[in-house]
Design a protein around this motif. Structure first.
Motif, PDB file in Angstrom:
ATOM      1  N   GLY A  87       0.824  -1.206   0.000  1.00  0.00           N
ATOM      2  CA  GLY A  87       0.000   0.000   0.000  1.00  0.00           C
ATOM      3  C   GLY A  87       0.860   1.258   0.000  1.00  0.00           C
ATOM      4  O   GLY A  87       0.553   2.238  -0.685  1.00  0.00           O
TER       5      GLY A  87
ATOM      6  N   THR B  66       1.845  10.173  -4.939  1.00  0.00           N
ATOM      7  CA  THR B  66       1.736  11.295  -4.012  1.00  0.00           C
ATOM      8  C   THR B  66       3.097  11.970  -3.888  1.00  0.00           C
ATOM      9  O   THR B  66       4.128  11.322  -4.107  1.00  0.00           O
TER      10      THR B  66
ATOM     11  N   GLY C 242       0.782   3.784  -2.999  1.00  0.00           N
ATOM     12  CA  GLY C 242       0.284   5.104  -2.610  1.00  0.00           C
ATOM     13  C   GLY C 242       1.314   6.192  -2.822  1.00  0.00           C
ATOM     14  O   GLY C 242       1.000   7.274  -3.330  1.00  0.00           O
TER      15      GLY C 242
END
Length: 494
Positions: free
Chosen positions: A246, A254, A250
């Motif tokens: 994750g 970002t 992620g």
């Protein structure tokens, strides 16, 4: 010197090269209808089916030689650098460049097989050969050959030996410091550099067969041992895997270290590690004895998976699961700091710390040992690649003693890299990788639009496979491929 190298890298590794690497991989993936997925089982079958000859090495040996170039310090220190400067999300972009790069590796390695030659009793080929024959631009081929000799003979060996020296120093201590003509050096690095150079000299003076025989044993053994250690660490922390994946996915989208930093470092270290598009893999691919050029293209595409999706991922998971990393921000600031500020991101230290935290007393020595073999076999591959480009130049301009000069310079560069700072070594290595990638990727894209030889070869191979032939053949004239004299002569003899 460091400032000049950094300046060159700023030009060579501009966003244009990042997107060129990704774009070329996507382009060839679409043109081959995602050959890296469709023919995955065929890649595995071909891996063990080929045989060597007096003039060529087997598909497996060619894979081992090319893997020895792909699996090196980039898989250990390179992954650490990608995380350290681009954040965990850089790992995602390493996966992307590997998946797309497998199609690029297919294209460049098939081209190397199509346009290979027989020189002095052995097969030779690579980007310089296919640029000259498929593009018809000998001047461009010479530029690539000279750039590759500089990159593989001077710039890149020091990166590999530097990681060996740093890993040995971390594992066993620096010992006494000694004043030399090139600065104050640790006794451990001097001894390490000397041992590496002596063993290197013994093997490179033995020729391509000795290189192939050495790498086909060492590379699979060390890669397997490394992955076993990584698997043990992952299994001991298996409950953390969802969180780690994750974080990787992620952070890829970002701005933890900046979206550009994650993509840039992920692609940069991905290309450095798996070498898809760089133009190094095709040299070993051309040396293979196969019945059809597409066969070795498929085997080389599989090598990208081994390098990045297996070995690099193993390194990344060990580092992230154990939290053995920092993420550098602007200047001296850290976005994430789990380790001391002086732990270098562009060194094996993250990986050594990760293994040491789970298996005390094992991590540092094991990584030093693994890096010795990974990096050493990569230096052997660099020698073979540089030697092939000297052989290309000597087809036109015979200069006595060039190969001997290469051996001496490469051994000197290896020793120098083992005792000097990591930043300079990596910077010079990036210059070498970037030069080759620019020249090769532009070349294979132009060749596609001129004649599509790699696509024609794939279509021909798939048609024969569908027809269930017992022995594959390749007739370049029938497919409208020009200047493939090696295969034309083979067909005429049959």
């Amino acid at each position: 010197m460091q400032a000049f190298v950094d300046f060159m890298n700023g030009i060579i590794w501009s966003p244009a090269l990042i997107y060129l690497c990704l774009g070329a991989g996507l382009f060839y993936s679409i043109m081959t209808r995602f050959v890296q997925v469709r023919l995955f089982r065929e890649m595995w079958r071909l891996l063990f089916s080929g045989k060597s000859s007096d003039k060529g090495i087997s598909s497996f040996q060619a894979l081992a030689v090319s893997l020895s170039g792909r699996v090196g310090t980039g898989n250990i220190a390179g992954v650490a650098a990608a995380i350290g400067f681009g954040g965990p999300g850089a790992v995602f972009w390493m996966w992307v460049v590997a998946f797309l790069g497998a199609a690029t590796a297919y294209a460049e390695s098939t081209l190397a097989q199509i346009y290979k030659e027989e020189q002095d009793g052995q097969y030779r080929g690579g980007p310089a050969y296919y640029i000259e024959k498929a593009m018809g631009q000998k001047w461009y081929a010479w530029i690539f050959a000279i750039a590759t000799i500089l990159a593989c003979g001077v710039f890149l060996p020091g990166v590999q030996s530097n990681s060996i020296g740093n890993a040995v120093e971390t594992a066993f201590g620096s010992g006494d410091m000694i004043e030399t003509a090139i600065g104050t050096l640790s006794f451990a690095k001097i001894v390490t550099g000397t041992v590496v150079v002596l063993v290197l000299g013994f093997i490179i003076f033995g020729g391509v067969k000795r290189i192939a025989n050495f790498t086909q044993v060492v590379v699979p053994f060390m890669a397997l041992a490394y992955i076993i250690i990584a698997t043990v660490i992952v299994l001991l922390n298996v409950d953390m895997l969802p969180e780690i994946f994750g974080m990787i996915i992620g952070d890829a989208f970002t701005p933890m270290a900046g979206l550009g930093a994650a993509i840039g470092w992920g692609v940069k270290r991905g290309v450095y590690s798996n070498e898809a598009g760089q133009g190094t893999g095709p040299h070993a691919a051309a040396a293979a004895e196969v019945d059809h050029p597409a066969q070795q293209g498929l085997v080389q595409a599989f090598s990208v998976y081994i390098d990045t999706l297996f070995v690099c991922t193993a390194t990344a998971l060990m580092i992230l699961i154990t939290g053995a990393y920092n993420v550098h921000g602007a200047g001296d600031a850290f976005l994430v700091q789990n380790l001391a500020a002086d732990v270098a991101a562009n060194s094996p230290a993250f990986t050594q710390t990760a293994i040491e935290s789970v298996l005390p007393g094992v991590g540092s020595p094991f990584v030093a040992f693994a890096l010795f073999f990974f990096s050493f076999t990569t230096i052997l591959a660099y020698y073979y690649i540089a030697e092939t480009n000297i052989a290309y130049i000597q087809r036109t301009l015979h200069i006595p003693g060039l190969k001997m000069m290469l051996k001496i310079v490469l051994m000197a560069a290896t020793f120098y890299g083992s005792v000097k700072t990591a930043n300079l070594a990596w910077g010079m290595g990036d210059v070498g990788v970037g030069m080759m990638a620019w020249l090769n990727i532009v070349g294979i894209l132009i060749i596609f639009f001129m004649a599509r030889p790699a696509i024609k070869a794939l279509k021909d191979y798939e048609e024969q496979r569908k027809a269930g032939v017992t022995e594959y053949t390749f007739d370049p004239k029938k497919l409208g491929i020009k200047n493939a004299k090696f295969w034309e002569d083979r067909i005429s003899k049959k």
